[in-house]
Design an enzyme around this catalytic site. Structure first.
Site, PDB file in Angstrom:
ATOM      1  N   HIS A 266      41.544  37.270  32.217  1.00  0.00           N
ATOM      2  CA  HIS A 266      40.603  36.470  33.005  1.00  0.00           C
ATOM      3  C   HIS A 266      39.203  37.076  32.945  1.00  0.00           C
ATOM      4  O   HIS A 266      38.212  36.370  32.691  1.00  0.00           O
ATOM      5  CB  HIS A 266      41.104  36.397  34.460  1.00  0.00           C
ATOM      6  CG  HIS A 266      40.219  35.612  35.373  1.00  0.00           C
ATOM      7  ND1 HIS A 266      40.603  34.403  35.927  1.00  0.00           N
ATOM      8  CD2 HIS A 266      38.965  35.855  35.852  1.00  0.00           C
ATOM      9  CE1 HIS A 266      39.616  33.944  36.690  1.00  0.00           C
ATOM     10  NE2 HIS A 266      38.616  34.806  36.667  1.00  0.00           N
ATOM     11  N   GLU A 267      39.116  38.401  33.180  1.00  0.00           N
ATOM     12  CA  GLU A 267      37.801  39.050  33.205  1.00  0.00           C
ATOM     13  C   GLU A 267      37.189  39.104  31.808  1.00  0.00           C
ATOM     14  O   GLU A 267      35.980  38.931  31.642  1.00  0.00           O
ATOM     15  CB  GLU A 267      37.914  40.456  33.810  1.00  0.00           C
ATOM     16  CG  GLU A 267      38.469  40.497  35.237  1.00  0.00           C
ATOM     17  CD  GLU A 267      37.755  39.547  36.197  1.00  0.00           C
ATOM     18  OE1 GLU A 267      36.547  39.301  36.027  1.00  0.00           O
ATOM     19  OE2 GLU A 267      38.433  39.029  37.110  1.00  0.00           O
TER      20      GLU A 267
ATOM     21  N   GLY B  29      39.292  41.406  40.476  1.00  0.00           N
ATOM     22  CA  GLY B  29      38.482  41.665  39.298  1.00  0.00           C
ATOM     23  C   GLY B  29      37.137  40.975  39.443  1.00  0.00           C
ATOM     24  O   GLY B  29      37.011  40.011  40.215  1.00  0.00           O
TER      25      GLY B  29
ATOM     26  N   GLN C 115      29.283  37.308  36.640  1.00  0.00           N
ATOM     27  CA  GLN C 115      29.498  36.717  37.966  1.00  0.00           C
ATOM     28  C   GLN C 115      28.486  37.208  39.000  1.00  0.00           C
ATOM     29  O   GLN C 115      28.378  36.624  40.074  1.00  0.00           O
ATOM     30  CB  GLN C 115      30.916  37.024  38.464  1.00  0.00           C
ATOM     31  CG  GLN C 115      31.996  36.332  37.650  1.00  0.00           C
ATOM     32  CD  GLN C 115      33.361  36.600  38.229  1.00  0.00           C
ATOM     33  OE1 GLN C 115      33.957  37.623  37.962  1.00  0.00           O
ATOM     34  NE2 GLN C 115      33.855  35.682  39.047  1.00  0.00           N
TER      35      GLN C 115
ATOM     36  N   HIS D 150      35.452  35.976  30.955  1.00  0.00           N
ATOM     37  CA  HIS D 150      34.113  35.856  31.558  1.00  0.00           C
ATOM     38  C   HIS D 150      33.039  36.400  30.610  1.00  0.00           C
ATOM     39  O   HIS D 150      31.919  35.885  30.565  1.00  0.00           O
ATOM     40  CB  HIS D 150      34.041  36.647  32.872  1.00  0.00           C
ATOM     41  CG  HIS D 150      34.494  35.873  34.079  1.00  0.00           C
ATOM     42  ND1 HIS D 150      33.871  34.708  34.489  1.00  0.00           N
ATOM     43  CD2 HIS D 150      35.472  36.111  34.980  1.00  0.00           C
ATOM     44  CE1 HIS D 150      34.468  34.261  35.598  1.00  0.00           C
ATOM     45  NE2 HIS D 150      35.442  35.086  35.914  1.00  0.00           N
TER      46      HIS D 150
ATOM     47  N   CYS E  25      39.371  32.248  40.920  1.00  0.00           N
ATOM     48  CA  CYS E  25      38.162  32.892  40.392  1.00  0.00           C
ATOM     49  C   CYS E  25      37.103  32.904  41.483  1.00  0.00           C
ATOM     50  O   CYS E  25      36.879  31.881  42.142  1.00  0.00           O
ATOM     51  CB  CYS E  25      37.653  32.126  39.173  1.00  0.00           C
ATOM     52  SG  CYS E  25      36.144  32.815  38.469  1.00  0.00           S
ATOM     53  N   LEU E  26      36.447  34.031  41.661  1.00  0.00           N
ATOM     54  CA  LEU E  26      35.413  34.150  42.696  1.00  0.00           C
ATOM     55  C   LEU E  26      34.216  33.246  42.403  1.00  0.00           C
ATOM     56  O   LEU E  26      33.418  32.978  43.294  1.00  0.00           O
ATOM     57  CB  LEU E  26      34.952  35.610  42.826  1.00  0.00           C
ATOM     58  CG  LEU E  26      36.011  36.593  43.334  1.00  0.00           C
ATOM     59  CD1 LEU E  26      35.479  38.015  43.286  1.00  0.00           C
ATOM     60  CD2 LEU E  26      36.476  36.238  44.734  1.00  0.00           C
TER      61      LEU E  26
HETATM   62 ZN    ZN Z   1      36.694  34.773  37.478  1.00  0.00          ZN
END
Ligand code: ZN
Length: 187
Positions: free
Chosen positions: A140-141, A46, A51, A144, A98-99
């Protein structure tokens, strides 16, 4: 299409609520396609617009569940309903990453079932009932888009460990990013 740099924790764009999308135009299509390519290259399951430095309420997702169903697409201006209280299994299957905090993983309790309502690129509304990992990805997304990272939700002692790892990497300040392609890193 282009792979975009992924913003690392500490930049205000990751910690500020994003704005609704108002223009469903070719610029939006380009952004979403770039987000999908960036997510694939990372790789991740995701990716949310903040991000990649864009403060808009958009996320993309790509997940194949245990029944081999491939869930992938974009959620624009999403709403999310949690249909159960957060649960944490005792095994490490609930470790989240998380990226924007690359390389770190910590266990986090999430609701097991959610309902996602959002719009696609054609501005058509859709609804997905998700459970398990897909439900976790959506939560999670969605976080963000409200300026919340999973690290913000961790309990002690993981919260302390995550803060320490972030400090150790020199993260937690504005302007840091990483580019998920070897080719471009070598350039
Ligand atoms: Zn993330």
């Amino acid at each position: 299409m282009a792979v975009l740099p992924i913003i690392i924790t500490g930049d205000p764009v990751l910690h500020t609520p994003a704005s609704p999308v108002t223009a469903f135009d070719s610029e939006l299509t380009t952004l979403v396609n770039d987000m999908i390519e960036t997510m694939e290259e990372a790789p991740g399951v995701g990716l949310a617009a903040p991000q990649v430095g864009v403060g808009l309420r958009i996320f993309v997702y790509d997940w194949t569940d245990d029944d081999d169903t491939h869930w992938h697409g974009v959620a624009i201006n999403p709403e999310l309903w949690q249909s159960s209280t957060p649960v944490l299994d005792s095994d490490d299957a609930d470790e989240e990453g998380c990226l924007s905090i690359p390389g770190e993983r910590y266990p986090l309790a999430r609701a097991d079932r959610v309902i996602l309502r959002a719009f696609d690129l054609q501005q058509q509304p859709f609804e997905i009932e998700a459970s398990g990992w897909l439900a976790r990805i959506f939560q999670h997304e969605y976080d963000h888009l409200d300026g919340v990272l999973y690290a913000d939700r961790l309990q002690a002692p993981d919260a302390k460990a995550a803060a320490k790892a972030i400090r150790k990497q020199g993260w937690g300040q504005p302007g840091l990013s990483w580019l998920p392609t070897e080719e471009q890193l070598d350039a």
